[in-house]
Design a protein around this motif. Structure first.
Motif, PDB file in Angstrom:
ATOM      1  N   LYS A 173      45.497  32.031  57.885  1.00 46.11           N
ATOM      2  CA  LYS A 173      44.071  31.842  58.100  1.00 46.11           C
ATOM      3  C   LYS A 173      43.330  31.775  56.775  1.00 46.11           C
ATOM      4  O   LYS A 173      43.830  32.203  55.738  1.00 46.11           O
ATOM      5  CB  LYS A 173      43.495  32.970  58.954  1.00 46.11           C
ATOM      6  CG  LYS A 173      44.091  33.087  60.344  1.00 46.11           C
ATOM      7  CD  LYS A 173      43.371  34.129  61.173  1.00 46.11           C
ATOM      8  CE  LYS A 173      41.937  33.723  61.460  1.00 46.11           C
ATOM      9  NZ  LYS A 173      41.245  34.712  62.335  1.00 46.11           N
ATOM     10  N   GLN A 174      42.134  31.224  56.825  1.00 45.39           N
ATOM     11  CA  GLN A 174      41.290  31.169  55.645  1.00 45.39           C
ATOM     12  C   GLN A 174      40.652  32.526  55.372  1.00 45.39           C
ATOM     13  O   GLN A 174      40.508  33.354  56.269  1.00 45.39           O
ATOM     14  CB  GLN A 174      40.199  30.113  55.822  1.00 45.39           C
ATOM     15  CG  GLN A 174      40.707  28.684  55.911  1.00 45.39           C
ATOM     16  CD  GLN A 174      39.581  27.683  55.986  1.00 45.39           C
ATOM     17  OE1 GLN A 174      38.465  28.002  56.406  1.00 45.39           O
ATOM     18  NE2 GLN A 174      39.868  26.457  55.582  1.00 45.39           N
ATOM     19  N   ARG A 175      40.279  32.721  54.125  1.00 41.43           N
ATOM     20  CA  ARG A 175      39.576  33.934  53.777  1.00 41.43           C
ATOM     21  C   ARG A 175      38.212  33.946  54.453  1.00 41.43           C
ATOM     22  O   ARG A 175      37.499  32.934  54.473  1.00 41.43           O
ATOM     23  CB  ARG A 175      39.418  34.041  52.265  1.00 41.43           C
ATOM     24  CG  ARG A 175      38.808  35.350  51.803  1.00 41.43           C
ATOM     25  CD  ARG A 175      38.770  35.457  50.285  1.00 41.43           C
ATOM     26  NE  ARG A 175      40.109  35.422  49.711  1.00 41.43           N
ATOM     27  CZ  ARG A 175      40.371  35.632  48.425  1.00 41.43           C
ATOM     28  NH1 ARG A 175      39.388  35.902  47.577  1.00 41.43           N
ATOM     29  NH2 ARG A 175      41.617  35.567  47.982  1.00 41.43           N
ATOM     30  N   GLU A 176      37.836  35.084  54.998  1.00 41.06           N
ATOM     31  CA  GLU A 176      36.583  35.197  55.710  1.00 41.06           C
ATOM     32  C   GLU A 176      35.792  36.400  55.230  1.00 41.06           C
ATOM     33  O   GLU A 176      36.348  37.394  54.764  1.00 41.06           O
ATOM     34  CB  GLU A 176      36.820  35.313  57.222  1.00 41.06           C
ATOM     35  CG  GLU A 176      37.554  36.577  57.637  1.00 41.06           C
ATOM     36  CD  GLU A 176      37.693  36.724  59.138  1.00 41.06           C
ATOM     37  OE1 GLU A 176      37.091  35.922  59.883  1.00 41.06           O
ATOM     38  OE2 GLU A 176      38.419  37.640  59.578  1.00 41.06           O
ATOM     39  N   LEU A 177      34.503  36.290  55.369  1.00 37.10           N
ATOM     40  CA  LEU A 177      33.625  37.393  55.025  1.00 37.10           C
ATOM     41  C   LEU A 177      33.742  38.495  56.057  1.00 37.10           C
ATOM     42  O   LEU A 177      33.744  38.235  57.258  1.00 37.10           O
ATOM     43  CB  LEU A 177      32.176  36.902  54.932  1.00 37.10           C
ATOM     44  CG  LEU A 177      31.112  37.913  54.510  1.00 37.10           C
ATOM     45  CD1 LEU A 177      30.012  37.202  53.731  1.00 37.10           C
ATOM     46  CD2 LEU A 177      30.506  38.611  55.720  1.00 37.10           C
ATOM     47  N   VAL A 178      33.841  39.720  55.581  1.00 34.71           N
ATOM     48  CA  VAL A 178      33.853  40.880  56.452  1.00 34.71           C
ATOM     49  C   VAL A 178      32.487  41.550  56.455  1.00 34.71           C
ATOM     50  O   VAL A 178      31.887  41.765  57.506  1.00 34.71           O
ATOM     51  CB  VAL A 178      34.943  41.883  56.037  1.00 34.71           C
ATOM     52  CG1 VAL A 178      34.879  43.136  56.911  1.00 34.71           C
ATOM     53  CG2 VAL A 178      36.322  41.239  56.118  1.00 34.71           C
ATOM     54  N   ALA A 179      32.009  41.887  55.281  1.00 37.01           N
ATOM     55  CA  ALA A 179      30.735  42.575  55.161  1.00 37.01           C
ATOM     56  C   ALA A 179      30.220  42.432  53.745  1.00 37.01           C
ATOM     57  O   ALA A 179      30.998  42.330  52.791  1.00 37.01           O
ATOM     58  CB  ALA A 179      30.868  44.059  55.523  1.00 37.01           C
ATOM     59  N   THR A 180      28.916  42.420  53.618  1.00 37.77           N
ATOM     60  CA  THR A 180      28.278  42.398  52.305  1.00 37.77           C
ATOM     61  C   THR A 180      27.190  43.453  52.259  1.00 37.77           C
ATOM     62  O   THR A 180      26.661  43.878  53.288  1.00 37.77           O
ATOM     63  CB  THR A 180      27.665  41.031  51.977  1.00 37.77           C
ATOM     64  OG1 THR A 180      26.672  40.695  52.946  1.00 37.77           O
ATOM     65  CG2 THR A 180      28.737  39.948  51.950  1.00 37.77           C
ATOM     66  N   ILE A 181      26.855  43.842  51.049  1.00 37.58           N
ATOM     67  CA  ILE A 181      25.791  44.807  50.852  1.00 37.58           C
ATOM     68  C   ILE A 181      25.071  44.467  49.556  1.00 37.58           C
ATOM     69  O   ILE A 181      25.688  44.187  48.534  1.00 37.58           O
ATOM     70  CB  ILE A 181      26.342  46.252  50.845  1.00 37.58           C
ATOM     71  CG1 ILE A 181      25.204  47.269  50.738  1.00 37.58           C
ATOM     72  CG2 ILE A 181      27.376  46.443  49.742  1.00 37.58           C
ATOM     73  CD1 ILE A 181      25.655  48.690  51.042  1.00 37.58           C
ATOM     74  N   THR A 182      23.758  44.459  49.610  1.00 33.79           N
ATOM     75  CA  THR A 182      22.959  44.138  48.444  1.00 33.79           C
ATOM     76  C   THR A 182      22.744  45.374  47.589  1.00 33.79           C
ATOM     77  O   THR A 182      23.078  46.494  47.975  1.00 33.79           O
ATOM     78  CB  THR A 182      21.597  43.557  48.847  1.00 33.79           C
ATOM     79  OG1 THR A 182      20.808  44.585  49.460  1.00 33.79           O
ATOM     80  CG2 THR A 182      21.765  42.399  49.821  1.00 33.79           C
ATOM     81  N   SER A 183      22.166  45.165  46.429  1.00 34.52           N
ATOM     82  CA  SER A 183      21.848  46.296  45.569  1.00 34.52           C
ATOM     83  C   SER A 183      20.834  47.225  46.214  1.00 34.52           C
ATOM     84  O   SER A 183      20.803  48.417  45.891  1.00 34.52           O
ATOM     85  CB  SER A 183      21.322  45.805  44.219  1.00 34.52           C
ATOM     86  OG  SER A 183      20.147  45.028  44.381  1.00 34.52           O
ATOM     87  N   GLY A 184      20.024  46.690  47.116  1.00 33.96           N
ATOM     88  CA  GLY A 184      19.074  47.494  47.866  1.00 33.96           C
ATOM     89  C   GLY A 184      19.635  48.075  49.141  1.00 33.96           C
ATOM     90  O   GLY A 184      18.883  48.632  49.945  1.00 33.96           O
TER      91      GLY A 184
END
Length: 122
Positions: free
Chosen positions: A43-54
């Motif tokens: 499978k292709q790489r997929e986004l799991v979760a992101t978090i901003t500096s805030g």
């Protein structure tokens, strides 16, 4: 310049938990967004979760309610608390950081960790 070192992967049974950590080190000014991505076999790489500096977060629908991303800005570290794990969570998990290299930088640079294997199996 920047290194992302991941830890916490391993083998866990369905329904179990793991906590992934990723610490950024080196010479840089600050880190904007951080995130976790994963790639399962075939499978292709997929986004799991992101978090901003805030500390604003975003999750893939498949992990909402089970996985929680957090970060400690003082330690330049991002975490992924993984609960109620399913076999379909099995993948190599990669840490990502958008790094501002200096005070006068006009853009951030993407850095990636080496990946850590998470296997969910009975």
């Amino acid at each position: 310049q920047v290194q992302l070192v991941e830890s916490g992967g391993g083998l866990v049974q369905p329904g179990g938990s793991l906590r992934l950590s990723c610490a950024a080190s080196g010479r840089f000014f600050s880190i904007n967004g951080m995130g976790w991505y994963r790639q399962a076999p075939g499978k292709q790489r997929e986004l799991v979760a992101t978090i901003t500096s805030g500390l604003s977060t975003n999750y893939a629908d498949s992990v909402k309610g089970r996985l929680t991303i957090s970060r400690d800005n003082a330690k330049n570290t991002v975490y992924l608390q993984m609960n109620s794990l399913k076999p379909e969570d099995t993948a190599v998990y990669y840490c990502n950081a958008q790094v501002v290299m200096s005070r006068i930088s006009t853009s951030a640079r993407n850095y990636w960790g080496q990946g850590t294997q998470v296997t969910v199996s009975s």
